[in-house]
Design a protein around this motif. Structure first.
Motif, PDB file in Angstrom:
ATOM      1  N   ALA B  80       0.826  -1.307  -0.121  1.00 30.50           N
ATOM      2  CA  ALA B  80      -0.112   0.122   0.038  1.00 30.50           C
ATOM      3  C   ALA B  80       0.811   1.103  -0.044  1.00 30.50           C
ATOM      4  O   ALA B  80       1.920   1.177   0.270  1.00 30.50           O
ATOM      5  N   PHE B  81       0.238   2.402  -0.191  1.00 29.94           N
ATOM      6  CA  PHE B  81       0.778   3.737  -0.272  1.00 29.94           C
ATOM      7  C   PHE B  81       1.533   3.895   1.175  1.00 29.94           C
ATOM      8  O   PHE B  81       2.723   4.212   1.384  1.00 29.94           O
ATOM      9  N   ARG B  82       0.835   3.618   2.139  1.00 28.89           N
ATOM     10  CA  ARG B  82       1.234   3.577   3.786  1.00 28.89           C
ATOM     11  C   ARG B  82       2.439   2.878   3.914  1.00 28.89           C
ATOM     12  O   ARG B  82       3.289   2.991   4.659  1.00 28.89           O
ATOM     13  N   ASP B  83       2.395   1.639   3.191  1.00 27.52           N
ATOM     14  CA  ASP B  83       3.505   0.645   3.337  1.00 27.52           C
ATOM     15  C   ASP B  83       4.932   1.218   2.654  1.00 27.52           C
ATOM     16  O   ASP B  83       5.909   1.319   3.204  1.00 27.52           O
ATOM     17  N   VAL B  84       5.029   1.687   1.470  1.00 24.72           N
ATOM     18  CA  VAL B  84       5.821   2.387   0.671  1.00 24.72           C
ATOM     19  C   VAL B  84       6.477   3.514   1.482  1.00 24.72           C
ATOM     20  O   VAL B  84       7.844   3.683   1.740  1.00 24.72           O
ATOM     21  N   VAL B 131      -2.472  -4.342  -0.474  1.00 25.57           N
ATOM     22  CA  VAL B 131      -2.645  -2.909  -0.150  1.00 25.57           C
ATOM     23  C   VAL B 131      -3.486  -2.333   0.680  1.00 25.57           C
ATOM     24  O   VAL B 131      -3.812  -1.243   0.940  1.00 25.57           O
ATOM     25  N   VAL B 132      -3.605  -3.426   1.862  1.00 24.75           N
ATOM     26  CA  VAL B 132      -4.651  -3.249   2.707  1.00 24.75           C
ATOM     27  C   VAL B 132      -4.014  -3.233   4.486  1.00 24.75           C
ATOM     28  O   VAL B 132      -4.768  -3.527   5.267  1.00 24.75           O
ATOM     29  N   ASP B 483      -6.170  -1.958   7.342  1.00 23.79           N
ATOM     30  CA  ASP B 483      -6.497  -0.477   7.041  1.00 23.79           C
ATOM     31  C   ASP B 483      -7.728  -0.283   6.958  1.00 23.79           C
ATOM     32  O   ASP B 483      -8.346   0.718   7.168  1.00 23.79           O
ATOM     33  N   HIS B 484      -8.761  -1.329   6.476  1.00 27.43           N
ATOM     34  CA  HIS B 484      -9.979  -1.047   6.497  1.00 27.43           C
ATOM     35  C   HIS B 484     -10.941  -1.656   7.627  1.00 27.43           C
ATOM     36  O   HIS B 484     -12.257  -1.656   7.302  1.00 27.43           O
TER      37      HIS B 484
END
Lengths: 519, 519
Positions: B80-84, B131-132, B483-484
């Motif tokens: 996910a974006f958060r991970d990167v 991505v979650v 994340d969700h």
């Protein structure tokens, strides 16, 4: 029933409407064709005297209840062969103490609350057409049959999304009557269509008439609203979701053991206007089997693609001369259709096309008419002592031919063993998937009143054994109920059984709902 | 990785292959187009020093384990974006203590046994493309990442039934490589295809590339084999069944919290040989929305029917002049196909056909190429401080236009609020059902390193709120992960949550599996 002016009366002991039952002479004539069968039908029974009700619902519920003998008798069993035989025998020892007909969802909750407090079992009842012992009770204590047919409305139609919010107790014809003014249909037509409800379809993972595409009602569910003993569960209306395991799929197939389905949003569609059909005869069943497999894997979605083996075709009048018959049908709401591709495949496998292809005559119509009439014939034969029952399964194509042959052999042998004469085991394929068919078997054997239950139980045990050995499902669309528990318990993964027990303990901690079903 | 001679190296901090990552100058150029964004990319990080492992698997498992820093780093987060952003920040405080790569199902069971005894959490890891937040761990204690990619074989192909038995750790390309010699394909191509596994698809109810028909992997499952901490659960291979609630549907979407999917029988199909495609431009998005709804309800099953809004079309190069673009595609293994019907509908709603329709050029190809490249662009923008993330949902048609507009407005406002500049909220419809679409949103906003996580969390909260208010699913095919959870907990019926907790207690009594996911 109960204040409704029905022009017709439901049979309490057999299938459907009393006026549609076979006359005595017709029963005898039919039974005469079955070697070893009695030909004098036992009389159509009168409602016997029933045990005094052992449960008294509170005053607040009294107006929804009846202990009227004819109603209690009609709610004692479903409509399996076993049920008809027991009713003909006058055995209504397991009749419900009370039949409750809630008018609202709150009524349903109130019944569950009272039943939990009073230690009374509650068996949800839709149209009462279970053929697997799903609507009776085999425990010792008092029980009520929870008849949901007053919850019979289409509450909302979303024409933009092609979906409808429907109450669980809506019978098939009532559903279609309410959708028709919108130009819409659920397009779900089980053989029991007249005598089964939306909630019953959902609770039993009903299979519709259509051979391909979304065959089970599961696939047209957007959301469910379910009353459980601990509260109401409602899922969101969604065309699709990837959010955790599907909540709806837990209730689909729960057979009234986890909750009462009071409402569902269902996907509906425009009514079809274009149709085409054809029938093809085959000399050899294996050729026909190969043809339908190729059709099922050819990328088409047919409304109808039913393969009747020689016996089934003969019995239904679709073919008289020792042929298997394949009935093909396509339909569309959007434009002209044909069955040219599937027909070509069938012919390439040695089939011979029938001349009539308009869907209203010939083999197609013969079979259709026999299909709807069949449960009444079943009752007539049962009155003459015959063994006459059906069961269905599904398996992958790699085992289909072996399985069908093994069922014919082993169930036929069991019938011969218990009846002392050769019986008949016919097969048709009712639903087709790219990876396998759903074979549907009819067993017919000569017998006499008094021996039918025991005979069928032995034959059924042979069927369960052969299905289980081939890892073919114990039911494709009739559900498990009480009759198929042995096969279901063999098929179901142990850890899933343990999971279901845990869910049951959460949703129905006092064990009120349909005890004996599933867990 | 670990003894495999890979020609290419997986990025531990970002998407895909290291060699495919954007060069610094390209990152800057891209970020220059995003108002308010930093344009100097932060450096590609080195693997930071990691905490010493707090868990030591027993000798019997030691040969399957690695504590190699680069491997632990690569298994710390999903993609996910958060991970990167966290990886770019050097924050690997949550790295797994050990990465275990079982070779057999028994190895998987042994890992679960040991972890239960040792109080170590186990997070199943397929391709690592969540991505979650599905493959990380946010608890305090020691944990292992259970990398299943050594279970990577197609064990059996049943060409008669068109089905294959596949190990859970098989990556997309490996699956297709093993099916290709049989002329078969699973036809399941999520955007993460290269970097996700069959088991991951099943555990997350993955959505494939295809717009209609069986969009989710759920629908191609015949049976599952799952290792849980209390034993193995295996369902029978069936094309369909009505026997109780589906056992498989309990594990589909269970996200590693109930068991590890080690094998599945999946429906495969012949590889398509015939294709047709077209692209249509629309001036007005509502016209395009009306067109796709009519197409979705017209009875056709298209392989592709993606609607890109103006911003999405511009961003992907599918249209430069302020148009929405509808990409249509049909395919078949059986005979020639066309998209004439859907095209006619699109034109009737004011669409203008693009000239090229061969599927390899023009808008179709532009979008396809951008689609596969997009995660690398995302990483490049993230290095420049941008906020760049996607989320997807599904809703019924009656709310689709209102929902899409509400998401644009409210998520756009949240982005403006936290970033101080106007951001971009683009939408495409990735999957279509007769009763509703699956809208997929891309959020782009200028930002700076250091503020990205907090900014995204606020924007994401706005997205969750607007989806929840419209009862649109929190995820159509990305899964819930960690994340969700807020959106999932709002969406999920409380009684289903209680049911899942009960199932978890049965299957994973010591709470070993993916703690924090689902329950």
């Amino acid at each position: 029933m109960l204040g409704r002016m029905e022009q017709r009366t439901r049979s309490w002991w057999g299938w459907g409407w009393t006026g549609e039952a076979m006359a005595d002479e017709a029963c005898s004539a039919l039974a005469a064709g079955l070697p070893g069968c009695a030909t004098d039908p036992v009389p159509v029974p009168e409602v016997p005297e029933l045990r005094a009700p052992r449960a008294a619902p509170p005053a607040a519920l009294a107006g929804l209840c009846t202990a009227e003998p004819a109603v209690r008798a009609g709610h004692t069993y479903g409509k399996a062969f076993r049920d008809v035989v027991r009713a003909l025998d006058g055995d209504l020892s397991g009749a419900p103490d009370v039949v409750v007909l809630p008018r609202t969802e709150d009524d349903v909750a109130a019944v569950l609350d009272w039943a939990g407090d009073a230690g009374v079992a509650v068996v949800p009842y839709g149209g009462g057409s279970s053929v697997v012992g799903g609507t009776e009770y085999r425990g010792e204590g008092p029980w009520v049959s929870l008849d949901l047919t007053r919850l019979d409305r289409v509450l909302e139609v979303d024409a933009t999304s092609r979906a409808a919010r429907v109450q669980g107790g809506t019978l098939g014809p009532g559903l279609e009557d309410q959708l028709r003014p919108h130009g819409l249909t659920l397009r779900h037509f089980p053989q029991s269509f007249e005598f089964s409800t939306v909630g019953g379809w959902l609770a039993t993972r009903s299979g519709g008439h259509y051979a391909m595409g979304p065959t089970h009602v599961d696939d047209v569910v957007e959301s469910l609203r379910v009353v459980t003993p601990v509260g109401v569960s409602e899922s969101w209306r969604l065309p699709a979701s990837g959010a955790g395991p599907s909540p709806d799929r837990l209730f689909l197939g729960s057979e009234g053991a986890l909750g009462v389905i009071t409402e569902a949003w269902l996907r509906v569609q425009r009514r079809p206007e274009h149709r085409a059909s054809a029938a093809v005869r085959f000399v050899r069943f294996p050729d026909a089997l190969a043809a339908v497999r190729e059709i099922a894997q050819s990328g088409v979605t047919l409304a109808n693609c039913r393969l009747l083996d020689h016996g089934e075709a003969h019995f239904s009048g679709a073919a008289s001369g020792g042929h298997a018959v394949l009935v093909l049908g396509a339909e569309s709401a959007h434009g002209p259709v044909d069955v040219a591709g599937p027909l070509e495949i069938a012919l390439a496998h040695g089939g011979v096309a029938e001349e009539c292809t308009d869907g209203r005559d010939g083999a197609v119509a013969s079979w259709r008419s026999a299909f709807l009439r069949m449960p009444y014939l079943r009752d007539g034969l049962a009155r003459c002592g015959a063994i006459v029952e059906t069961f269905e399964t599904a398996c992958t194509w790699d085992t289909a031919d072996v399985l069908v042959e093994a069922v014919r052999t082993e169930v036929g042998a069991a019938a011969r063993e218990v009846c002392g004469v050769d019986g008949i085991v016919n097969c048709r394929l009712t639903h087709l998937y790219p990876d396998g068919p759903a074979p549907y078997f009819t067993v017919l054997a000569g017998g006499r009143p008094g021996m039918q239950l025991g005979a069928w139980d032995e034959i059924r045990a042979a069927a369960t054994e052969v299905l289980g050995r081939h890892r073919a499902t114990i039911t494709h669309h009739h559900a498990v109920g009480r009759d198929h528990r042995p096969g279901y318990d063999r098929q179901r993964p142990d850890l899933f059984a343990a999971s279901l027990r845990a869910v049951k303990a959460v949703l129905d901690p006092r064990g009120v709902l349909n005890p004996g079903v599933l867990v």
